[in-house]
Design a protein around this motif. Structure first.
Motif, PDB file in Angstrom:
ATOM      1  N   ALA A 144      21.164 -13.136 -25.737  1.00 42.89           N
ATOM      2  CA  ALA A 144      21.744 -12.914 -27.064  1.00 42.89           C
ATOM      3  C   ALA A 144      21.528 -14.195 -27.856  1.00 42.89           C
ATOM      4  CB  ALA A 144      23.227 -12.565 -26.963  1.00 42.89           C
ATOM      5  N   ARG A 145      20.522 -14.181 -28.710  1.00 39.50           N
ATOM      6  CA  ARG A 145      20.119 -15.390 -29.447  1.00 39.50           C
ATOM      7  C   ARG A 145      20.779 -15.399 -30.816  1.00 39.50           C
ATOM      8  NH1 ARG A 145      16.229 -15.852 -33.168  1.00 39.50           N
ATOM      9  NH2 ARG A 145      15.384 -13.794 -32.589  1.00 39.50           N
ATOM     10  N   ARG A 146      21.387 -16.533 -31.157  1.00 38.92           N
ATOM     11  CA  ARG A 146      22.048 -16.659 -32.472  1.00 38.92           C
ATOM     12  C   ARG A 146      20.993 -16.803 -33.553  1.00 38.92           C
ATOM     13  NH1 ARG A 146      27.516 -17.940 -33.744  1.00 38.92           N
ATOM     14  NH2 ARG A 146      27.748 -17.543 -35.974  1.00 38.92           N
ATOM     15  N   ASP A 147      21.114 -15.985 -34.599  1.00 40.97           N
ATOM     16  CA  ASP A 147      20.207 -16.044 -35.745  1.00 40.97           C
ATOM     17  C   ASP A 147      21.061 -15.927 -37.004  1.00 40.97           C
ATOM     18  OD1 ASP A 147      18.023 -16.050 -37.413  1.00 40.97           O
ATOM     19  OD2 ASP A 147      17.540 -13.927 -37.109  1.00 40.97           O
ATOM     20  N   THR A 175      23.831 -16.687 -23.828  1.00 42.18           N
ATOM     21  CA  THR A 175      23.710 -17.249 -25.174  1.00 42.18           C
ATOM     22  C   THR A 175      23.195 -18.690 -25.110  1.00 42.18           C
ATOM     23  OG1 THR A 175      26.111 -17.572 -24.973  1.00 42.18           O
ATOM     24  CG2 THR A 175      25.358 -15.799 -26.421  1.00 42.18           C
ATOM     25  N   ASN A 176      23.206 -19.258 -23.922  1.00 48.00           N
ATOM     26  CA  ASN A 176      22.637 -20.590 -23.689  1.00 48.00           C
ATOM     27  C   ASN A 176      22.008 -20.582 -22.296  1.00 48.00           C
ATOM     28  OD1 ASN A 176      21.920 -23.246 -23.505  1.00 48.00           O
ATOM     29  ND2 ASN A 176      24.011 -24.062 -23.616  1.00 48.00           N
ATOM     30  N   PRO A 177      20.785 -20.078 -22.180  1.00 45.78           N
ATOM     31  CA  PRO A 177      20.158 -19.902 -20.857  1.00 45.78           C
ATOM     32  C   PRO A 177      20.066 -21.187 -20.051  1.00 45.78           C
ATOM     33  CG  PRO A 177      18.882 -18.792 -22.572  1.00 45.78           C
ATOM     34  CD  PRO A 177      19.915 -19.615 -23.274  1.00 45.78           C
ATOM     35  N   GLU A 178      19.930 -22.322 -20.722  1.00 42.34           N
ATOM     36  CA  GLU A 178      19.782 -23.584 -20.003  1.00 42.34           C
ATOM     37  C   GLU A 178      21.070 -23.988 -19.274  1.00 42.34           C
ATOM     38  OE1 GLU A 178      18.913 -23.149 -23.202  1.00 42.34           O
ATOM     39  OE2 GLU A 178      16.742 -23.016 -22.828  1.00 42.34           O
ATOM     40  N   ALA A 179      22.195 -23.407 -19.678  1.00 44.73           N
ATOM     41  CA  ALA A 179      23.487 -23.801 -19.097  1.00 44.73           C
ATOM     42  C   ALA A 179      23.880 -22.944 -17.901  1.00 44.73           C
ATOM     43  CB  ALA A 179      24.569 -23.730 -20.170  1.00 44.73           C
ATOM     44  N   SER A 213      23.842   5.042 -16.125  1.00 41.50           N
ATOM     45  CA  SER A 213      22.602   4.982 -16.892  1.00 41.50           C
ATOM     46  C   SER A 213      21.962   3.604 -16.911  1.00 41.50           C
ATOM     47  CB  SER A 213      22.870   5.383 -18.354  1.00 41.50           C
ATOM     48  OG  SER A 213      23.423   6.667 -18.441  1.00 41.50           O
ATOM     49  N   GLU A 214      20.711   3.621 -17.327  1.00 42.02           N
ATOM     50  CA  GLU A 214      20.015   2.409 -17.735  1.00 42.02           C
ATOM     51  C   GLU A 214      20.269   2.209 -19.230  1.00 42.02           C
ATOM     52  OE1 GLU A 214      15.982   2.753 -15.034  1.00 42.02           O
ATOM     53  OE2 GLU A 214      16.167   3.998 -16.822  1.00 42.02           O
ATOM     54  N   LEU A 215      20.370   0.958 -19.654  1.00 45.87           N
ATOM     55  CA  LEU A 215      20.540   0.633 -21.068  1.00 45.87           C
ATOM     56  C   LEU A 215      19.507  -0.412 -21.461  1.00 45.87           C
ATOM     57  CD1 LEU A 215      24.446   0.217 -21.236  1.00 45.87           C
ATOM     58  CD2 LEU A 215      23.103   2.314 -21.572  1.00 45.87           C
ATOM     59  N   PHE A 216      18.992  -0.263 -22.699  1.00 47.56           N
ATOM     60  CA  PHE A 216      17.945  -1.179 -23.162  1.00 47.56           C
ATOM     61  C   PHE A 216      18.308  -1.763 -24.532  1.00 47.56           C
ATOM     62  CE2 PHE A 216      15.956   1.957 -20.384  1.00 47.56           C
ATOM     63  CZ  PHE A 216      15.325   1.126 -19.454  1.00 47.56           C
ATOM     64  N   PHE A 217      18.009  -3.031 -24.703  1.00 49.28           N
ATOM     65  CA  PHE A 217      18.290  -3.747 -25.951  1.00 49.28           C
ATOM     66  C   PHE A 217      16.991  -4.404 -26.409  1.00 49.28           C
ATOM     67  CE2 PHE A 217      21.775  -3.827 -22.951  1.00 49.28           C
ATOM     68  CZ  PHE A 217      22.792  -3.222 -23.665  1.00 49.28           C
ATOM     69  N   ASN A 218      16.490  -3.945 -27.538  1.00 50.67           N
ATOM     70  CA  ASN A 218      15.196  -4.402 -28.040  1.00 50.67           C
ATOM     71  C   ASN A 218      15.372  -4.954 -29.456  1.00 50.67           C
ATOM     72  OD1 ASN A 218      12.466  -4.859 -28.396  1.00 50.67           O
ATOM     73  ND2 ASN A 218      12.007  -2.733 -28.914  1.00 50.67           N
ATOM     74  N   ASP A 219      15.460  -6.275 -29.566  1.00 53.01           N
ATOM     75  CA  ASP A 219      15.721  -6.926 -30.857  1.00 53.01           C
ATOM     76  C   ASP A 219      16.914  -6.294 -31.566  1.00 53.01           C
ATOM     77  OD1 ASP A 219      13.688  -8.769 -30.574  1.00 53.01           O
ATOM     78  OD2 ASP A 219      12.194  -7.507 -31.574  1.00 53.01           O
ATOM     79  N   LEU A 220      17.926  -5.998 -30.795  1.00 51.73           N
ATOM     80  CA  LEU A 220      19.143  -5.399 -31.350  1.00 51.73           C
ATOM     81  C   LEU A 220      19.968  -6.479 -32.042  1.00 51.73           C
ATOM     82  CD1 LEU A 220      21.505  -2.859 -29.717  1.00 51.73           C
ATOM     83  CD2 LEU A 220      22.463  -4.984 -30.585  1.00 51.73           C
ATOM     84  N   ARG A 221      20.360  -6.213 -33.262  1.00 50.96           N
ATOM     85  CA  ARG A 221      21.130  -7.189 -34.045  1.00 50.96           C
ATOM     86  C   ARG A 221      22.571  -6.720 -34.215  1.00 50.96           C
ATOM     87  NH1 ARG A 221      18.545 -11.151 -37.055  1.00 50.96           N
ATOM     88  NH2 ARG A 221      16.276 -11.220 -36.712  1.00 50.96           N
TER      89      ARG A 221
END
Length: 380
Positions: A144-147, A175-179, A213-221
């Motif tokens: 989940a990338r902040r934009d 939201t912070n993959p490095e952490a 179910s399977e769920l998919f998120f594709n550039d979801l804002r």
């Protein structure tokens, strides 16, 4: 019918509520169970009727449409639903997703979602598990990338209970993959958002009336205000709520084990072999005696664990031990009950077959038995 005469945690008010739950299930669930299983999900009409009767989220605060009751009412609902052979879809909303919004939601989030969850208008799901991350939540890959004023979500989830029905999904994402785990957040995603899609309804061994179910998120804002609680605090939130989730599964396992035992007693008293009722064989009675003793211990422990939780004293380790013991004991009892049915037990027309196939997954979800032993072991 569950015998609660020797239980220690229920007040007369709890028992009156249990009678209401039983009458509702007898009228609105049991006659339609096969229909729900064929459809692969419980109908939205049933969700709404359950809400109207007070079977959804009774612990929700009164200002948001709830009854403001204690977790013992959840226990009553869980026991009766499971004994009636319901899948775990309603208890997921009542016991698992609701507390996240109550404890960590903003005022706007609570005002918007809690009344709808209580009424059954909104069906919720929590999306943690991924194809490569099950019990190990630190392995979550969904981002989940902040934009600006939004989060952009990309990733996929699988084995999500209520996935087909869900109007609101609590998505666990980095939201912070490095952490690592410290960079995890929970984001609320509405089911009609562009960029969100549902995959296939998964065909399972059991729990046929739960839409998984399977769920998919594709550039979801989603707007930034859909963040649940604070950014990068999701892992802490998840860990803090796992005790109730695992207690809930323990309750389901215990009720399922009791149903299996009751079905076995009924069957062996009616079925004959070699000119005798199967009940009259010493092996049968010894097997049933062992099951009954384990159930007696199990109910005493459930009452202890529930009271500990209501008092705010149930530790993560004790909850893990509870889930491990009750789900493993459930499987032992359910399998023995099927064995006492002989070949009939393998036929879907007998209730024991449904109880048996629905039971197996409880040793896996909410943290597998192996993970539970690891958590308990670390606390020694």
């Amino acid at each position: 019918m569950l015998d609660t005469s020797k239980r220690t945690i229920f007040s007369p008010e709890h028992e009156q509520f249990r009678d209401t739950v039983r009458r509702f299930l007898e009228a609105e669930f049991t006659p339609y169970l096969s229909k729900f299983e064929d459809a692969g999900k419980v109908s939205r009409e049933f969700w709404r009727k359950a809400g109207e009767t007070g079977l959804l989220c009774p612990t929700a605060p009164e200002p948001y449409g709830g009854l403001g009751l204690d977790f013992i009412y959840n226990t009553v609902i869980n026991e009766e639903l499971t004994y009636a052979m319901a899948s775990d879809c309603l208890t997921l909303q009542t016991d698992i997703t609701l507390p996240y919004i109550v404890k960590y939601g903003s005022e706007d989030q609570k005002s918007k979602w809690l009344p709808r969850m209580v009424s059954g208008e909104t069906i919720s799901a929590i999306a943690m598990t991924e194809p490569g991350a099950g019990s190990d939540l630190q392995g979550v890959k969904t981002l989940a990338r902040r934009d600006g004023d939004e989060f952009v979500i990309n990733g996929s989830k699988t084995y999500i209970t209520n996935g087909q029905n869900a109007d609101l999904i609590l998505v666990v994402a980095k939201t912070n993959p490095e952490a690592g785990a410290k960079g995890t957040s929970i984001v609320l995603v509405e089911g009609d958002r562009m960029g969100f899609s549902r995959g296939r309804k998964l065909e399972k061994v059991g729990q046929w009336s739960a839409d998984t179910s399977e769920l998919f998120f594709n550039d979801l804002r989603v707007p930034a205000e859909n963040l649940l609680g604070d950014e990068n605090r999701g892992f802490i939130y998840l860990v803090s709520e796992l005790a109730q989730e695992r207690l809930s599964i323990s309750i389901s396992a215990q009720a399922a084990a009791q149903r299996a035992f009751d079905e076995a007693v009924k069957f062996v008293k009616e079925r004959k072999a070699f000119g005798e009722f199967v009940f009259n064989f010493q092996n049968t009675r010894f097997t049933l005696a062992d099951m009954k003793a384990r159930l007696q211990v199990g109910w005493a422990h459930i009452d202890w664990a529930v009271q500990q939780h209501v008092d705010g004293k149930l530790s993560v380790e004790d909850a893990a031990a509870s889930k491990y013991w009750h789900t493993e004991t459930q499987w032992m009892i359910v399998d023995a009950a099927m064995q006492l049915h002989g070949g009939a037990g393998y036929m879907n027309e007998y209730p024991i077959a449904r109880v048996w196939r629905d039971a197996r997954v409880r040793r896996i979800y909410g943290g597998s038995s192996e993970i539970m032993k690891e958590l308990v072991g670390r606390s020694l």
